[in-house]
Scaffold this motif. Structure first.
Motif, PDB file in Angstrom:
ATOM      1  N   ARG A 223       0.844  -1.203   0.000  1.00 26.64           N
ATOM      2  CA  ARG A 223       0.000   0.000   0.000  1.00 26.64           C
ATOM      3  C   ARG A 223       0.875   1.248   0.000  1.00 26.64           C
ATOM      4  N   ILE A 224       0.236   2.398  -0.188  1.00 25.92           N
ATOM      5  CA  ILE A 224       0.978   3.644  -0.101  1.00 25.92           C
ATOM      6  C   ILE A 224       1.519   3.787   1.316  1.00 25.92           C
ATOM      7  N   ASP A 225       2.796   4.087   1.442  1.00 28.90           N
ATOM      8  CA  ASP A 225       3.430   4.220   2.744  1.00 28.90           C
ATOM      9  C   ASP A 225       2.949   5.511   3.409  1.00 28.90           C
ATOM     10  N   ALA A 226       1.954   5.380   4.294  1.00 26.22           N
ATOM     11  CA  ALA A 226       1.330   6.559   4.894  1.00 26.22           C
ATOM     12  C   ALA A 226       2.255   7.271   5.867  1.00 26.22           C
ATOM     13  N   THR A 227       3.242   6.582   6.392  1.00 21.49           N
ATOM     14  CA  THR A 227       4.176   7.230   7.318  1.00 21.49           C
ATOM     15  C   THR A 227       5.083   8.191   6.576  1.00 21.49           C
ATOM     16  N   ARG A 228       5.622   7.740   5.461  1.00 26.13           N
ATOM     17  CA  ARG A 228       6.520   8.589   4.687  1.00 26.13           C
ATOM     18  C   ARG A 228       5.768   9.559   3.780  1.00 26.13           C
ATOM     19  N   TYR A 229       4.622   9.129   3.253  1.00 27.65           N
ATOM     20  CA  TYR A 229       3.906   9.933   2.258  1.00 27.65           C
ATOM     21  C   TYR A 229       2.443  10.082   2.677  1.00 27.65           C
ATOM     22  N   PRO A 230       2.176  10.817   3.748  1.00 28.79           N
ATOM     23  CA  PRO A 230       0.800  10.896   4.261  1.00 28.79           C
ATOM     24  C   PRO A 230      -0.179  11.528   3.279  1.00 28.79           C
ATOM     25  N   ASN A 231       0.269  12.436   2.454  1.00 26.92           N
ATOM     26  CA  ASN A 231      -0.659  13.112   1.550  1.00 26.92           C
ATOM     27  C   ASN A 231      -0.987  12.269   0.322  1.00 26.92           C
ATOM     28  N   PHE A 232      -0.016  11.498  -0.179  1.00 28.28           N
ATOM     29  CA  PHE A 232      -0.347  10.526  -1.215  1.00 28.28           C
ATOM     30  C   PHE A 232      -1.338   9.501  -0.669  1.00 28.28           C
ATOM     31  N   ALA A 233      -1.126   9.051   0.578  1.00 27.50           N
ATOM     32  CA  ALA A 233      -2.036   8.082   1.176  1.00 27.50           C
ATOM     33  C   ALA A 233      -3.427   8.678   1.365  1.00 27.50           C
ATOM     34  N   GLU A 234      -3.481   9.948   1.723  1.00 23.69           N
ATOM     35  CA  GLU A 234      -4.780  10.605   1.877  1.00 23.69           C
ATOM     36  C   GLU A 234      -5.523  10.663   0.548  1.00 23.69           C
ATOM     37  N   LEU A 235      -4.821  11.012  -0.518  1.00 23.78           N
ATOM     38  CA  LEU A 235      -5.470  11.057  -1.823  1.00 23.78           C
ATOM     39  C   LEU A 235      -5.936   9.677  -2.241  1.00 23.78           C
ATOM     40  N   ALA A 236      -5.103   8.659  -2.006  1.00 20.83           N
ATOM     41  CA  ALA A 236      -5.502   7.291  -2.356  1.00 20.83           C
ATOM     42  C   ALA A 236      -6.730   6.860  -1.574  1.00 20.83           C
ATOM     43  N   GLY A 237      -6.864   7.347  -0.334  1.00 21.03           N
ATOM     44  CA  GLY A 237      -8.005   6.970   0.496  1.00 21.03           C
ATOM     45  C   GLY A 237      -9.319   7.581   0.075  1.00 21.03           C
ATOM     46  N   GLY A 238      -9.290   8.551  -0.841  1.00 19.61           N
ATOM     47  CA  GLY A 238     -10.532   9.175  -1.276  1.00 19.61           C
ATOM     48  C   GLY A 238     -10.709   9.169  -2.776  1.00 19.61           C
ATOM     49  N   SER A 239      -9.956   8.322  -3.480  1.00 17.38           N
ATOM     50  CA  SER A 239     -10.009   8.308  -4.945  1.00 17.38           C
ATOM     51  C   SER A 239      -9.906   6.875  -5.432  1.00 17.38           C
ATOM     52  N   THR A 240      -9.928   6.709  -6.750  1.00 18.60           N
ATOM     53  CA  THR A 240      -9.690   5.398  -7.353  1.00 18.60           C
ATOM     54  C   THR A 240      -8.225   5.299  -7.717  1.00 18.60           C
ATOM     55  N   TRP A 241      -7.580   4.315  -7.124  1.00 16.60           N
ATOM     56  CA  TRP A 241      -6.152   4.092  -7.381  1.00 16.60           C
ATOM     57  C   TRP A 241      -6.043   3.000  -8.437  1.00 16.60           C
ATOM     58  N   TYR A 242      -5.603   3.403  -9.633  1.00 20.08           N
ATOM     59  CA  TYR A 242      -5.359   2.439 -10.711  1.00 20.08           C
ATOM     60  C   TYR A 242      -3.947   1.898 -10.503  1.00 20.08           C
ATOM     61  N   ARG A 243      -3.881   0.794  -9.776  1.00 22.95           N
ATOM     62  CA  ARG A 243      -2.607   0.301  -9.278  1.00 22.95           C
ATOM     63  C   ARG A 243      -1.755  -0.323 -10.388  1.00 22.95           C
ATOM     64  N   ASN A 244      -2.394  -0.751 -11.468  1.00 21.77           N
ATOM     65  CA  ASN A 244      -1.678  -1.394 -12.574  1.00 21.77           C
ATOM     66  C   ASN A 244      -1.513  -0.416 -13.735  1.00 21.77           C
ATOM     67  N   ALA A 245      -1.226   0.842 -13.406  1.00 25.93           N
ATOM     68  CA  ALA A 245      -1.102   1.886 -14.425  1.00 25.93           C
ATOM     69  C   ALA A 245       0.343   2.009 -14.878  1.00 25.93           C
ATOM     70  N   THR A 246       0.533   2.162 -16.181  1.00 28.37           N
ATOM     71  CA  THR A 246       1.874   2.347 -16.738  1.00 28.37           C
ATOM     72  C   THR A 246       1.884   3.532 -17.692  1.00 28.37           C
ATOM     73  N   GLY A 247       3.019   4.212 -17.714  1.00 30.77           N
ATOM     74  CA  GLY A 247       3.262   5.177 -18.779  1.00 30.77           C
ATOM     75  C   GLY A 247       3.566   4.430 -20.056  1.00 30.77           C
ATOM     76  N   VAL A 248       3.709   5.156 -21.150  1.00 31.31           N
ATOM     77  CA  VAL A 248       3.973   4.496 -22.428  1.00 31.31           C
ATOM     78  C   VAL A 248       5.373   4.788 -22.952  1.00 31.31           C
ATOM     79  N   SER A 249       6.134   5.622 -22.254  1.00 33.24           N
ATOM     80  CA  SER A 249       7.501   5.911 -22.668  1.00 33.24           C
ATOM     81  C   SER A 249       8.270   6.418 -21.465  1.00 33.24           C
TER      82      SER A 249
END
Length: 687
Positions: A223-249
């Motif tokens: 999961r998102i490391d809430a200790t190190r990245y609390p704001n990324f974890a907060e956003l993940a907690g209220g949104s849809t996290w497309y965990r298998n997302a890739t860039g194309v280049s």
């Protein structure tokens, strides 16, 4: 009447006065010689300076876009590159004619030899494994042999004079055939506008971070490391996290256009609106106001939006950066400097911007100058996050946590040398640590964004998208974003974070569909009820997931690399050394080390937001490779690092002190200890 001279007596006549001997240059023939010599010099300078420099710049339109160069700026730079070096050498040589014909001819031969040697350095770096002194020796021999051949055989001079047309050819290729030509000669940019459909058109807030692998955010549980990245974890907690997302280049000039057009990279085009006329900005531009902050792209056409915040720009910075680039091209060693690491966002203080928002009361945050430290592009973006009567797209591409790594998690800045490697024993761990520290600072910037959105009432109403264009590998021997890194560490290069918060969404969820970044535009279009009028390679998240599990990735446009699918696991982090964080008492001395910026520890001002958090230097040659050094500030060990194998920088070490609590105001004590095989410490004498 004069009497005739006596018979047998010679008649003496005055000796004729010899005409002055021409110096070889003041006659028409002499000027023809000078013109021939000038042509030869122009040809060689074109091969040594003009061609390689315009070739690199022509393949780097992002360089001009980042510095917001106008067409006039680029044309002026091209004129300087094509004319000034050759003219300078020609005039310098011509001035030597005052010393006489022989001196002039000798100087010209020497100049030809030097230019041939410089050309041999560049060719040798490309075609042979030689580097450094051996390459210089070979180049000197080539230059001397070439100069001798030039003096012996006139045909070489004739070949060079024909080649004097080369700079004109190089300029023409740059202006009309290179990817950068779009910056100088943009074509029409009437992109297709989207068609508004039934339904609401909510505000859109889209943030694209740069060079952020998904795995950098993950904790041991995936999961998102809430200790190190609390704001990324907060956003993940209220949104849809497309965990298998890739860039194309792995390269922003190809990755970002694919995201905003919904099309896979097909041609090596400049990331410019003239090359990609149909994109997110034109699709929404007929319905939405566009407030876009781009960095190394210019996909939003002037008819849709302007670029209110820019880095240092103008002809002066182009000349300075091009000069540094030429130095790296001409050097007999490989450059360790990634050109994109010069793409540093200016801070708010550097451009004189006021704070967009007051700094929140955060007991963990030690500095009251975050708005001075944070990049100005981000400050301007925050200032624009306000409700409006018309639907608005707020877009930000922020070069974070992309190098140059310069921020601690607290927001304090630190200095670092330009030539530190990112790969190899010791270096790749240092690079990862600096990347993660800057990512924690990026998390603070995200926290400010979320607070601003909530304070203005935009959070609930908006479609919020946060992602990154690509990742980067910190796997030893395969560091970076090139094809080797893609092949050996795809989970770090291709997979990126992607969070989509729909208007009114409260609960977070995870979606593991096979998302590729060409899916971004159709998903946004569906969410805001706009029909995109061109063919898309991607599919909306409102549609059923694609059936294939493999990933499509492009190291080069049009050359597809197929990667196996599946959410990557976080690589095992290096175990911290047990000495880190411990207090060190008095230890016996033994040995020496040189620290590059030792004086910075004498006067530390934490309130300024700058700390000497990177310690680098050299040790004597008798210290074995891999020897561990413990680096302590004010008696506490902040890092334990190895001595790396010798390179052109010497027998080096570098230690990153990410904990700013190590420092105090005023004089700080820096100690470096050699760690013995038995764990014993010996303090090194520093200079």
């Amino acid at each position: 009447m004069a009497e005739p001279a006596p018979t047998g007596t010679a008649v003496r006549r005055p000796a004729p006065v010899a005409p002055p001997v021409p110096d070889g240059t003041s006659t028409p023939a002499g000027w023809r010689v000078e013109l021939r010599r000038a042509g030869e010099v122009v040809a060689l300078v074109g091969l040594v300076v003009t061609q390689p420099l315009l070739d690199v710049l022509g393949r780097s339109p992002d360089f001009f876009l980042f510095h917001r160069a106008t067409g006039g700026d680029v044309l002026a730079l091209v004129a300087l590159v094509a004319l000034v070096p050759g003219a300078a050498v020609v005039l310098l040589g011509a001035a030597t004619r005052l010393a006489g014909v022989r001196v002039r001819a000798g100087v010209h031969t020497v100049v030809v030899g030097l230019l041939l040697a410089a050309l041999a350095v560049q060719v040798g770096r490309q075609a042979t494994p030689l580097r450094g002194v051996p390459l210089l020796v070979v180049a000197a021999l080539v230059g001397a042999g070439g100069a001798a051949a030039y003096r012996r055989w006139s045909v070489l001079g004739r070949v060079l004079r024909v080649a004097a047309l080369g700079p004109l050819v190089f300029v023409g290729l740059f202006l009309f055939a290179s990817p950068a030509s779009a910056v100088v000669l943009p074509r029409a940019h009437e992109g297709a506008a989207g068609v508004a459909g039934p339904g609401s058109h909510p505000p859109v807030v889209m943030i694209v971070l740069d060079e952020l692998p998904l795995v950098s955010l993950l904790g041991p549980d995936g999961r998102i490391d809430a200790t190190r990245y609390p704001n990324f974890a907060e956003l993940a907690g209220g949104s849809t996290w497309y965990r298998n997302a890739t860039g194309v280049s792995g390269w922003t000039p190809y990755a970002l256009p694919a995201m905003l057009t919904g099309r896979y990279p097909s041609t090596p085009s400049a990331p410019h609106y003239s090359q990609y006329p149909d994109n997110l900005f034109t699709a929404l531009g007929g319905l939405y106001d566009i407030r876009a902050q781009e960095s190394i792209t210019r996909l939003c056409p002037p008819s849709r939006c302007d670029q209110p915040v820019a880095p240092e720009q103008g002809l002066g910075v182009l000349v300075r950066e091009s000069g540094a680039l030429l130095g790296r091209i001409a050097a007999p060693v490989d450059s360790r400097i990634d050109p994109q690491e010069s793409y540093r966002e200016q801070t708010a203080a550097e451009v004189g911007l006021d704070a967009a928002e007051p700094v929140p009361a955060d007991p963990k945050f030690r500095w009251d100058s975050l708005n001075d430290n944070q990049p100005a592009r981000f400050t301007s973006f925050l200032a624009g996050l306000r409700p409006a009567d018309r639907p608005t797209l707020h877009f930000l591409h922020l070069l974070m946590p992309h190098p140059p790594w310069a921020y601690l998690p607290s927001g304090a800045r630190y200095d670092a040398p330009d030539d530190l490697p990112n790969d190899g024993a010791g270096w790749v761990d240092l690079a990862r640590a600096r990347h993660l520290a800057q990512l924690r600072y990026t998390d603070r910037l995200l926290g400010e964004t979320l607070r601003t959105l909530r304070a203005t009432g935009l959070y609930d109403k908006s479609l919020i998208v946060l992602t990154a264009d690509h990742g980067v590998s910190f796997t030893r021997d395969w560091q970076g974003r090139g094809l080797d890194a893609i092949t050996h560490a795809p989970g770090e290069v291709a997979w990126v974070p992607l969070f989509v918060k729909e208007p009114g969404q409260r609960a977070g969820r995870v979606d593991d569909r096979n998302w590729e970044h060409v899916d971004l535009l159709p998903t946004i279009a569906d969410e805001v009820h706009v029909r995109v009028p061109w063919r898309l390679d991607g599919r909306s998240a409102k549609q059923p997931p694609r059936e294939r599990t493999e990933k499509y990735f492009y190291d080069r446009p049009g050359e597809r690399v197929v990667l196996p699918g599946g959410v990557p696991a976080r690589p095992a982090p290096p175990a911290p050394h047990p000495l880190v964080g411990t207090t060190v008492g008095e230890k016996p001395s033994g040995g020496t080390a040189s620290v590059a910026h030792l004086g910075a520890f004498d006067h530390v001002d934490p309130g300024s937001g700058e700390l000497p958090a990177l310690v680098w230097g050299t040790v004597p040659r008798q210290v074995p490779d891999g020897t561990l050094l413990a680096v302590a500030v004010n008696g506490r060990v902040g890092a334990v690092v190895p001595v790396v194998p010798k390179d052109q920088g010497g027998r080096r070490f570098a230690a990153f002190l990410a904990d700013d609590h190590l420092f105090r105001a005023g004089a700080n004590r820096l100690d470096i200890y050699r760690v013995g095989t038995d764990g014993a410490l010996r303090r090194l004498t520093l200079s």
